[in-house]
Design a protein around this motif. Structure first.
Motif, short mmCIF file in Angstrom:
data_model
loop_
_atom_site.label_atom_id
_atom_site.label_comp_id
_atom_site.label_asym_id
_atom_site.label_seq_id
_atom_site.Cartn_x
_atom_site.Cartn_y
_atom_site.Cartn_z
N LEU A 26 -2.05 -4.27 -16.27
CA LEU A 26 -1.04 -3.49 -15.55
C LEU A 26 -1.19 -1.90 -15.65
O LEU A 26 -1.09 -1.31 -14.74
CB LEU A 26 0.47 -3.76 -16.25
CG LEU A 26 1.04 -5.30 -16.40
CD1 LEU A 26 2.53 -5.38 -17.07
CD2 LEU A 26 1.26 -5.77 -14.93
N GLN A 27 -1.72 -1.64 -16.91
CA GLN A 27 -2.17 -0.15 -16.87
C GLN A 27 -3.17 0.02 -15.83
O GLN A 27 -3.03 1.22 -15.35
CB GLN A 27 -2.59 0.15 -18.20
CG GLN A 27 -3.01 1.56 -18.70
CD GLN A 27 -1.48 2.38 -18.33
OE1 GLN A 27 -0.61 2.11 -19.28
NE2 GLN A 27 -1.49 3.53 -17.68
N THR A 36 3.55 3.64 -12.79
CA THR A 36 3.56 3.33 -14.33
C THR A 36 3.22 1.93 -14.33
O THR A 36 3.60 1.17 -13.52
CB THR A 36 4.90 3.48 -14.94
OG1 THR A 36 6.02 2.88 -14.60
CG2 THR A 36 5.22 4.92 -15.00
N ARG A 37 2.95 1.49 -15.49
CA ARG A 37 2.90 -0.09 -15.62
C ARG A 37 4.08 -0.81 -15.52
O ARG A 37 4.27 -2.09 -15.34
CB ARG A 37 1.91 -0.27 -16.91
CG ARG A 37 2.70 -0.22 -18.28
CD ARG A 37 1.84 -0.48 -19.44
NE ARG A 37 2.61 -0.22 -20.67
CZ ARG A 37 2.13 -0.02 -21.78
NH1 ARG A 37 0.82 0.01 -21.80
NH2 ARG A 37 3.03 0.20 -22.88
N GLU A 38 5.26 -0.21 -16.05
CA GLU A 38 6.42 -0.74 -15.83
C GLU A 38 6.83 -1.17 -14.32
O GLU A 38 7.44 -2.06 -13.96
CB GLU A 38 7.43 0.04 -16.62
CG GLU A 38 8.87 -0.54 -16.14
CD GLU A 38 9.18 -1.93 -16.76
OE1 GLU A 38 10.19 -2.57 -16.37
OE2 GLU A 38 8.74 -2.35 -17.53
N ARG A 39 6.45 0.16 -13.65
CA ARG A 39 6.62 -0.15 -12.35
C ARG A 39 5.91 -1.15 -11.55
O ARG A 39 6.29 -2.17 -10.62
CB ARG A 39 6.39 1.02 -11.42
CG ARG A 39 6.84 1.01 -9.97
CD ARG A 39 8.15 0.47 -9.47
NE ARG A 39 8.34 0.35 -8.17
CZ ARG A 39 9.23 -0.77 -7.79
NH1 ARG A 39 9.58 -1.43 -8.47
NH2 ARG A 39 9.15 -0.83 -6.43
N ARG A 41 4.93 -3.82 -13.09
CA ARG A 41 5.41 -5.15 -13.67
C ARG A 41 6.71 -5.44 -12.77
O ARG A 41 6.76 -6.59 -12.20
CB ARG A 41 5.87 -5.16 -15.10
CG ARG A 41 6.58 -6.31 -15.80
CD ARG A 41 7.30 -6.02 -16.97
NE ARG A 41 8.58 -5.34 -16.82
CZ ARG A 41 9.74 -5.94 -16.27
NH1 ARG A 41 9.88 -7.17 -16.01
NH2 ARG A 41 10.59 -5.19 -16.11
N GLN A 42 7.62 -4.67 -12.38
CA GLN A 42 8.61 -4.73 -11.45
C GLN A 42 8.22 -5.31 -10.18
O GLN A 42 8.77 -5.97 -9.63
CB GLN A 42 9.49 -3.52 -11.52
CG GLN A 42 10.25 -3.00 -12.56
CD GLN A 42 10.61 -1.47 -12.76
OE1 GLN A 42 10.58 -0.91 -11.47
NE2 GLN A 42 11.47 -1.31 -13.60
N PHE A 54 10.01 -8.73 -20.38
CA PHE A 54 9.71 -7.36 -20.85
C PHE A 54 8.65 -7.48 -21.89
O PHE A 54 9.32 -8.05 -23.06
CB PHE A 54 10.57 -6.11 -21.04
CG PHE A 54 9.90 -5.00 -21.23
CD1 PHE A 54 9.43 -4.05 -20.12
CD2 PHE A 54 10.24 -4.38 -22.34
CE1 PHE A 54 8.97 -2.90 -20.66
CE2 PHE A 54 9.84 -3.16 -22.82
CZ PHE A 54 9.04 -2.33 -21.80
N GLY A 55 7.62 -6.72 -22.04
CA GLY A 55 6.92 -6.82 -23.34
C GLY A 55 6.05 -8.05 -23.36
O GLY A 55 4.89 -8.12 -24.25
N TYR A 57 3.32 -8.78 -21.50
CA TYR A 57 2.04 -8.24 -20.98
C TYR A 57 1.43 -7.24 -22.07
O TYR A 57 1.98 -6.69 -22.70
CB TYR A 57 1.90 -7.45 -19.68
CG TYR A 57 2.31 -8.41 -18.55
CD1 TYR A 57 1.25 -9.33 -18.23
CD2 TYR A 57 3.64 -8.52 -17.97
CE1 TYR A 57 1.48 -10.04 -16.64
CE2 TYR A 57 3.77 -9.36 -16.91
CZ TYR A 57 2.83 -10.06 -16.35
OH TYR A 57 3.31 -10.88 -15.31
N ASP A 59 -2.26 -4.40 -22.50
CA ASP A 59 -3.20 -3.65 -21.90
C ASP A 59 -4.51 -4.22 -21.63
O ASP A 59 -5.44 -3.90 -21.00
CB ASP A 59 -3.08 -2.37 -22.47
CG ASP A 59 -2.01 -1.47 -22.12
OD1 ASP A 59 -1.34 -1.74 -21.18
OD2 ASP A 59 -1.88 -0.49 -22.97
#
Length: 64
Positions: A26-27, A36-39, A41-42, A54-55, A57, A59
């Motif tokens: 994701l990073q 961002t890696r959160e975006r 994921r979304q 969440f959590g 994944y 790096d």
């Protein structure tokens, strides 16, 4: 009728999906497409590729 130009978000979503399928983290995806890696994921959840919590994944790159 002229074609509509590609939406920047659609290009980002497509790139995220392709990179995810190749095993990028994701990073790494986020750094490439500028989010961002959160975006990331979304985006992947929205595209139906995952519904992992969440959590889930890390790096670390996935070996395929």
């Amino acid at each position: 009728m002229p074609k509509k130009p590609l939406d920047r978000n659609k290009i980002r979503r497509t790139a995220a999906v392709l990179m995810h399928n190749k095993g990028y983290s994701l990073q790494e995806i986020g750094d490439t497409i500028g989010v961002t890696r959160e975006r990331v994921r979304q985006i992947l959840v929205k595209e139906g590729l995952t519904n992992k919590p969440f959590g889930y994944y890390t790096d670390e790159k996935v070996d395929k």
